[in-house]
Scaffold this motif. Structure first.
Motif, short mmCIF file in Angstrom:
data_model
loop_
_atom_site.label_atom_id
_atom_site.label_comp_id
_atom_site.label_asym_id
_atom_site.label_seq_id
_atom_site.Cartn_x
_atom_site.Cartn_y
_atom_site.Cartn_z
N GLN A 195 0.77 -1.15 -0.33
CA GLN A 195 -0.02 -0.54 0.28
C GLN A 195 0.52 1.45 -0.17
O GLN A 195 0.53 2.04 -0.78
CB GLN A 195 -0.74 -0.09 1.12
CG GLN A 195 -1.79 -1.02 1.48
CD GLN A 195 -2.98 -0.51 0.37
OE1 GLN A 195 -3.45 -0.30 -0.32
NE2 GLN A 195 -4.22 -0.91 0.48
N THR A 227 2.96 1.62 -2.93
CA THR A 227 1.85 1.86 -4.40
C THR A 227 1.25 3.87 -4.03
O THR A 227 1.56 4.61 -5.08
CB THR A 227 0.68 1.72 -4.21
OG1 THR A 227 0.61 -0.23 -4.28
CG2 THR A 227 -0.46 2.33 -5.56
N THR A 255 -2.91 -0.92 -6.83
CA THR A 255 -1.78 -1.99 -5.96
C THR A 255 -1.77 -2.90 -7.36
O THR A 255 -1.28 -3.38 -7.37
CB THR A 255 -2.37 -2.44 -4.62
OG1 THR A 255 -3.57 -3.38 -4.24
CG2 THR A 255 -2.51 -1.84 -3.08
#
Lengths: 180, 86
Positions: free
Chosen positions: A139, A142, A150
């Protein structure tokens, strides 16, 4: 999220990093002394030393027991320095040395490929390193890399593996052609 | 995700031992009969090895920077630099 960190491929890595940290200064001095006595510069010494540490870490990851680390490292560095200067039949000398066994397969072209990837493949290598060796979750990565999701992050990760894989394939083919 | 990227994902699961024993066996069988697939697996294995070595190289660069800049390592730094003074 796939992580190399839990895989057998890198389980020994933390201990090896610690060993590298402990031996770094003394190892560098020993290699620098050899390189300086044989016509090299500080930059040459650093380059040879860092190549040596890759081979050294490979041997450790393959379970090799090494007691005198500085002597071991210096032995490898001596051969790499000879290879770099194109002096003598280092191929034979390599195999006869107590520090290098016949099954060792880290060749000069692999070290050159690594240097090539540090430049041409840097973005992908950094991305993959962050995914596989970083402490952040997918996460966070990203966000850091600016992906929209993701899923996008995973797609980019696999695209990078594909790109690096093609570079490796080209390098291997070129090396085999060179040997023929 | 396109087929080639899905295949990379599957090969990764195989190499990182994240497959079920049955899937693992199936993949090993495919490697035996499909040379192109086997080459892809071997190449991808090489990518992970290179990644590991890349990490060690980056780590070495960080250690070099510390050696050259950390005040507590002045003595060893000068010993090394003095080797190259003409």
């Amino acid at each position: 999220m796939e992580s190399l960190a839990e895989s057998p491929l890198v389980q020994a890595r933390t201990g090896i990093r610690e060993r590298l940290g402990r031996v770094y200064d003394e190892g560098f001095y020993a290699v620098a002394r050899h390189v300086s006595r044989n016509g090299g510069s500080i930059d040459d010494a650093k380059d040879v030393y860092h190549d040596t540490l890759i081979i050294f870490s490979d041997h450790l990851e393959n379970g090799k027991e090494i007691e005198n680390e500085v002597a071991y490292i210096t032995g490898i560095a001596r051969h790499l320095w000879l290879e770099r200067r194109g002096v003598g039949s280092s191929e034979t000398a390599w195999r006869d040395d107590q520090y290098v066994q016949e099954e060792d397969d880290l060749k000069i072209n692999e070290l050159l490929l690594l240097k090539y990837l540090q430049h041409a493949g840097r973005k992908c290598m950094d991305l993959l390193s962050a995914f596989y060796f970083g402490n952040e979750g997918v996460q966070k990565l990203t966000q850091v890399f600016g992906f929209s999701s993701t899923h996008s992050a995973s797609v980019q990760k696999y695209k990078c593996i594909e790109k690096i894989r093609e570079m490796v394939k080209k390098n291997n083919t070129a090396y085999e052609d060179f040997l023929e | 995700m396109r087929t080639s990227l899905n295949e990379i994902r599957q090969i990764e699961a195989f190499l990182l031992k994240q497959m079920s024993p049955q899937e693992q066996l199936f993949t090993q069988a495919r490697m035996l009969i499909d040379p192109a697939f086997r080459q892809k697996v071997n190449l991808q294995r090489e990518v992970y090895t290179l990644l590991r070595r890349y990490q060690y190289r980056e780590e070495s660069e960080r250690m070099f920077w510390k050696l050259m800049n950390d005040p507590s390592r002045t003595v060893v730094r000068h010993r090394i630099l003095n080797l190259f003074k003409k």
